[in-house]
Design an enzyme around this catalytic site. Structure first.
Site, PDB file in Angstrom:
ATOM      1  N   VAL A 152       0.838  -1.202   0.000  1.00 43.74           N
ATOM      2  CA  VAL A 152       0.000   0.000   0.000  1.00 43.74           C
ATOM      3  C   VAL A 152       0.873   1.252   0.000  1.00 43.74           C
ATOM      4  CG1 VAL A 152      -1.862   1.246   1.156  1.00 43.74           C
ATOM      5  CG2 VAL A 152      -1.787  -1.258   1.254  1.00 43.74           C
ATOM      6  N   TYR A 153       1.835   1.292   0.893  1.00 37.73           N
ATOM      7  CA  TYR A 153       2.731   2.445   0.968  1.00 37.73           C
ATOM      8  C   TYR A 153       3.511   2.623  -0.326  1.00 37.73           C
ATOM      9  CZ  TYR A 153       6.423   5.543   2.683  1.00 37.73           C
ATOM     10  OH  TYR A 153       7.293   6.593   2.843  1.00 37.73           O
ATOM     11  N   SER A 154       4.095   1.540  -0.813  1.00 43.48           N
ATOM     12  CA  SER A 154       4.872   1.612  -2.039  1.00 43.48           C
ATOM     13  C   SER A 154       3.995   2.048  -3.206  1.00 43.48           C
ATOM     14  CB  SER A 154       5.504   0.246  -2.337  1.00 43.48           C
ATOM     15  OG  SER A 154       6.398   0.318  -3.424  1.00 43.48           O
ATOM     16  N   SER A 156       1.392   4.006  -3.071  1.00 45.21           N
ATOM     17  CA  SER A 156       1.117   5.439  -2.954  1.00 45.21           C
ATOM     18  C   SER A 156       2.315   6.267  -3.404  1.00 45.21           C
ATOM     19  CB  SER A 156       0.744   5.792  -1.507  1.00 45.21           C
ATOM     20  OG  SER A 156       1.869   5.807  -0.643  1.00 45.21           O
ATOM     21  N   LYS A 157       3.510   5.799  -3.127  1.00 43.56           N
ATOM     22  CA  LYS A 157       4.701   6.555  -3.498  1.00 43.56           C
ATOM     23  C   LYS A 157       5.022   6.431  -4.986  1.00 43.56           C
ATOM     24  CE  LYS A 157       5.430   8.375   0.503  1.00 43.56           C
ATOM     25  NZ  LYS A 157       5.217   9.824   0.689  1.00 43.56           N
TER      26      LYS A 157
END
Length: 242
Positions: A152-154, A156-157
């Site tokens: 999820v974080y990756s 978004s980035k």
């Protein structure tokens, strides 16, 4: 202090802690007037008292649509101009996708992606009218490579990397520079959701950076001649193996 940003107004979101606070301190040291944007009113009050008159508090909840929309107009009412916008606020979700919730995913995308796009959208008319400005976004090395424990974080980035590089091209004609800083893991509250074993191992191995190292990269990028744009700065702990 060399006064690199004397006479300039810099806005830093997520400015009450971590990379945002380190960047704010570094910009203040170089002569900028800095607007600290955060939702934590108590932290803003304490920090502006500590950092002095050149530091201005802006209480904004970037996940609240009305508060987010009011941010740029409220800052302009206080300062009259914005020379630098550092979109730094963000959150983190690690682990398997099935271990998180739809609500947590929505919140993280809202802060890491949607709020950045809204803030940039809001500041463009002001900067374009003046024919000058700098937009800096805190991305991550996770926006350049698929990090297994961070879907999820990756994700978004990666979205932010695409957005920043598209906006860089769109805004060149308006005299606005757009770039990003992409750090590896930083020893900050953002990592509170990391698996304890993983975090402990990174600390033991010296594979975490201080936020001040990222702030130095931000100052470097923003202080280049106007004929030069630092499109992205990837900055990693030397012992970070990715």
């Amino acid at each position: 202090m060399s006064g690199l940003f004397e006479g300039k107004v810099a806005v830093v979101t997520g400015g009450a802690s971590g990379i945002g606070l380190a960047s704010a301190r570094a910009l203040l040291e170089e002569g900028a007037q800095v607007v600290l944007v955060d939702r934590d009113a108590a932290a803003l009050e304490a920090l502006t008292a500590e950092l002095g008159e050149a530091c201005i508090a802006q209480r904004t909840d970037l996940l609240d649509a009305e508060s987010c929309a009011a941010m740029v107009p409220e800052i302009l009412a206080k300062t009259g101009r914005i020379d630098i916008l550092h979109c730094n606020a963000g959150s983190y979700i690690g682990g398997a996708l099935t271990d998180t919730t739809p609500e947590a995913i929505e919140r993280m995308i809202g802060l890491n992606v949607t709020a950045v796009m809204k803030n940039v959208h809001a500041v463009i008319p002001h900067m374009a009218e003046r024919g000058s400005g700098d937009i800096m976004v805190t991305c991550s090395v996770a926006g350049h490579t698929a990090v297994g424990p961070e879907p999820v974080y990756s994700g978004s980035k990666w979205a932010i990397t695409s957005f920043v590089q598209t906006m860089r091209r769109q805004l060149m004609k308006d005299g606005i520079r757009v770039g990003q800083v992409s750090p590896g893991p930083v020893d900050s509250a953002l990592l509170s959701d990391w698996e304890p074993e993983r975090l402990a191992k990174l600390k033991e191995d010296g594979a975490l950076m201080e936020a001040s190292a990222v702030a130095e990269a931000v100052v470097f990028a923003l202080s280049r001649p106007r004929t030069v744009t630092i499109r992205d700065v990837v900055i990693l702990p030397s012992n970070f193996d990715i």
